[in-house]
Design an enzyme around this catalytic site. Structure first.
Site, mmCIF file in Angstrom:
data_model
loop_
_atom_site.group_PDB
_atom_site.id
_atom_site.type_symbol
_atom_site.label_atom_id
_atom_site.label_comp_id
_atom_site.label_asym_id
_atom_site.label_seq_id
_atom_site.Cartn_x
_atom_site.Cartn_y
_atom_site.Cartn_z
ATOM 1 N N LYS A 10 0.858 -1.207 0.000
ATOM 2 C CA LYS A 10 0.000 0.000 0.000
ATOM 3 C C LYS A 10 0.891 1.253 0.000
ATOM 4 O O LYS A 10 1.954 1.227 -0.609
ATOM 5 C CB LYS A 10 -0.967 -0.053 1.183
ATOM 6 C CG LYS A 10 -1.723 -1.390 1.222
ATOM 7 C CD LYS A 10 -2.834 -1.474 2.210
ATOM 8 C CE LYS A 10 -3.483 -2.850 2.124
ATOM 9 N NZ LYS A 10 -4.630 -2.995 3.000
ATOM 10 N N GLU A 95 -9.692 -0.965 -1.437
ATOM 11 C CA GLU A 95 -9.396 0.436 -1.112
ATOM 12 C C GLU A 95 -9.546 1.324 -2.344
ATOM 13 O O GLU A 95 -9.868 2.499 -2.239
ATOM 14 C CB GLU A 95 -7.992 0.543 -0.496
ATOM 15 C CG GLU A 95 -8.009 0.072 0.955
ATOM 16 C CD GLU A 95 -6.720 -0.534 1.441
ATOM 17 O OE1 GLU A 95 -5.662 -0.291 0.846
ATOM 18 O OE2 GLU A 95 -6.779 -1.286 2.434
HETATM 19 P P1 PGA Z 1 -4.274 -6.894 5.573
HETATM 20 O O1 PGA Z 1 -4.499 -6.308 4.099
HETATM 21 O O2 PGA Z 1 -3.470 -8.149 5.435
HETATM 22 O O3 PGA Z 1 -3.528 -5.808 6.304
HETATM 23 O O4 PGA Z 1 -5.625 -7.161 6.152
HETATM 24 C C1 PGA Z 1 -4.837 -7.162 3.033
HETATM 25 C C2 PGA Z 1 -5.028 -6.377 1.777
HETATM 26 O O5 PGA Z 1 -5.428 -5.205 1.826
HETATM 27 O O6 PGA Z 1 -4.781 -6.907 0.675
#
Ligand code: PGA
Length: 249
Positions: A10, A95
């Site tokens: 991210k 997201e």
């Molecule tokens: P997370 O994120 O492992 O922090 O829950 C997963 C993702 O957004 O692909």
């Protein structure tokens, strides 16, 4: 079957942080039988790809634009990604669907673009908590899958990796139960068989995956891999996850 582990960073890590992370990761893992990828931010992608060249690690992107070029301030094209060394791309992460308002139609176009550019697409699908409470999981996944894969030939569609990421499980610390994941992956395979006549697509799970729950998820469901966010930011945790998944028979 080669298991898949993908880390989605991210909006985390500068080039300097990427360098020290990969230095540690390569120190911890010399080789692996898994397919392992990391999607760093665009600014660190080329550096990571150069660093990973010739190694077991694949480098990919978190997003792409559906057009090849043009007046799209702030966007990035598939060709820019492949030239920077990306071999895969995450398409339709929740997201982006929810915060950037990406539609199913746009995600379809991005999927087509990634395939035509030779990038391995990882298509994210998943329902929100409200949709789950309203018993609309299958309806939502059906809409997301049918729109994303429309116009693709069965041959093209069969190469897409699909990551089931329930929105409520992402970053919440509460992963979906293996029972829920097994139900959804079973439904997905049946649905994809009806939709494109293929049920052998790679199916991943994402949402609060840890090295602890990954074992149960792989053993009790029919997933081919995991897409991880938080855990992938720490090279020790990511290395531990890779080692744990590697040991699963
Ligand atoms: P997370 O994120 O492992 O922090 O829950 C997963 C993702 O957004 O692909």
């Amino acid at each position: 079957m080669q298991k898949i582990v993908i880390g989605n960073w991210k909006m985390h890590k500068t080039v300097t942080e990427t360098e020290s992370y990969l230095h540690q990761l390569f120190h911890q893992i010399h080789q692996t039988s898994l397919w392992v990828g990391i999607a760093p931010p665009f600014t660190a992608l080329e550096h990571a790809a150069n660093r990973a060249k010739g190694s077991w690690l694949h480098i990919g992107a978190q997003n792409l634009h559906d057009e090849l070029q043009g007046s799209f301030t702030g966007e990035i094209s598939s060709r820019m990604l492949t030239e920077a060394g990306a071999s895969f791309v995450i398409v339709g992460h929740s997201e982006r669907r929810h915060r950037m308002h990406e539609s199913d139609e746009l995600i379809h176009k991005k999927l087509v673009r990634s395939l035509s550019e030779g990038l391995q697409p990882v298509l994210c699908i998943g329902e929100t908590a409200l949709e789950r409470q309203a018993h609309r999981v299958e309806e939502v996944l059906e809409r997301q899958l049918s729109t994303a894969l429309k116009t693709l030939t069965p041959e093209q569609a069969s190469t897409v990796w699909i990551a089931y990421e329930p929105v409520w499980a992402i970053g919440s610390g509460a992963a979906a139960s293996s029972c829920d994941v097994a139900k959804v992956t079973h439904w997905c395979r049946n649905y994809l068989r009806k939709l494109i006549g293929v049920d052998s697509l790679k199916l991943l799970y994402g949402g609060s995956v840890t090295s602890n729950n990954s074992e149960v998820l792989f053993k009790e469901t029919h997933i081919d891999g995991v897409l991880v966010g938080g855990i992938s930011l720490d090279s020790n945790h990511f290395a531990e996850l890779i080692q744990r998944v590697e040991r699963i028979k």
